[in-house]
Design an enzyme around this catalytic site. Structure first.
Site, short mmCIF file in Angstrom:
data_model
loop_
_atom_site.label_atom_id
_atom_site.label_comp_id
_atom_site.label_asym_id
_atom_site.label_seq_id
_atom_site.Cartn_x
_atom_site.Cartn_y
_atom_site.Cartn_z
N SER A 29 4.10 -23.12 11.36
CA SER A 29 4.85 -21.92 11.72
C SER A 29 4.56 -21.54 13.16
O SER A 29 4.08 -22.39 13.94
CB SER A 29 4.49 -20.78 10.76
OG SER A 29 5.38 -19.70 10.92
N ASN A 30 4.85 -20.33 13.56
CA ASN A 30 4.58 -19.86 14.93
C ASN A 30 4.22 -18.38 14.91
O ASN A 30 4.22 -17.75 13.85
CB ASN A 30 5.78 -20.15 15.83
CG ASN A 30 7.02 -19.43 15.35
OD1 ASN A 30 7.10 -18.21 15.37
ND2 ASN A 30 8.01 -20.20 14.87
N HIS A 31 3.93 -17.83 16.10
CA HIS A 31 3.39 -16.47 16.19
C HIS A 31 4.44 -15.37 16.27
O HIS A 31 4.11 -14.23 16.58
CB HIS A 31 2.47 -16.35 17.41
CG HIS A 31 1.16 -17.04 17.24
ND1 HIS A 31 0.24 -16.64 16.30
CD2 HIS A 31 0.62 -18.12 17.84
CE1 HIS A 31 -0.82 -17.42 16.36
NE2 HIS A 31 -0.60 -18.34 17.29
N SER A 32 5.71 -15.68 16.01
CA SER A 32 6.73 -14.63 16.09
C SER A 32 6.42 -13.49 15.13
O SER A 32 6.11 -13.72 13.96
CB SER A 32 8.10 -15.23 15.73
OG SER A 32 9.04 -14.19 15.59
#
Ligand code: C5P
Length: 221
Positions: A29-32
């Site tokens: 995933s990512n840090h959004s």
């Protein structure tokens, strides 16, 4: 709200990250944070729109009177976005969709192997959700994308506008720590075929109000 610029309009917005499963307990995933997309949903609703918010996994409360659809991975988000786009006038793609996903999802938890210090994951490309909607020949909403960049912000955003066939792109510089991904503040440049408009650093809620007014005007034409 103070403005009625989206009265009678239907707006669909994607927000947050996507989560791509690797096995039953792991994901990429990512840090959004989803803050910008949620702020846009609230601002659009206050401007009179009927709003569908398609949210990846985030820790945010649903804005009042907004219809929220929760999704986990990019393909779920694509399906929900395509359905919402069939019925909307304006589509805003604020989600940080994972570009790739693991080629296969292991049925059982992947185990460490004794004496094996390296491992590799094969990734495959996810569908480009906003490009799919912006390149429709029928039922094509006014389509807005985001471009988070760390360098040559306006040039990269400009080329995404064209490549994805967007009506507008909102470029933000995520190289600093004060603005962008997890922050409550942001500074953006709005780019369309006719030129650029810079919006100075502000709270995401204030920026969202300004962006909704600009989008409402441009979507009229
Ligand atoms: O190509 P890039 O990911 O930088 O483009 C960003 C824009 O495209 C954002 O509006 C994002 O929501 C959208 N996007 C998408 N589906 C993807 C990748 C990006 O809708 N698979």
């Amino acid at each position: 709200g103070s403005s009625d610029c989206l009265r009678g309009k239907r707006v669909a917005i994607t927000a947050g990250p996507t989560r791509e499963a690797l096995d039953p307990v792991r994901y990429l995933s990512n840090h959004s944070s989803g803050k910008m997309g949620f702020a846009l949903a609230e601002a659009a609703r206050k401007a009179g729109a009927e709003v569908t918010l398609i949210a990846g996994p985030v820790n945010l409360a649903t804005p009042a009177h907004v219809k929220r659809v929760d999704v986990i991975d990019a393909r779920d988000m694509r399906d929900a976005a395509e359905r919402a786009a069939d019925l909307c006038d304006i589509f805003i793609s604020a989600a940080a969709v994972a570009d790739f996903r693991p080629a296969s999802v292991a049925e059982q938890k992947i185990k460490k192997r004794e004496g094996c210090d390296e491992s590799a994951i094969t990734l495959v490309k996810n569908p480009d959700i906003v490009a799919g909607i912006a390149t429709r020949s029928e039922r094509r909403p006014f389509t807005v994308g985001f471009a988070a960049e760390t360098q040559q912000v306006e040039q990269y955003a400009q080329s995404k506008l064209q490549r994805k066939n967007l009506d507008m792109i909102i470029a933000n510089d995520v190289s600093g720590s004060e603005t962008g991904f997890n922050s409550d503040r942001n500074a953006v440049t709005v780019i369309d075929r006719h030129g650029n408009t810079q919006l100075p650093e502000a709270l995401k809620a204030d920026l969202a109000r300004q962006l909704i007014e600009i989008i409402a005007v441009k979507a009229q034409k």
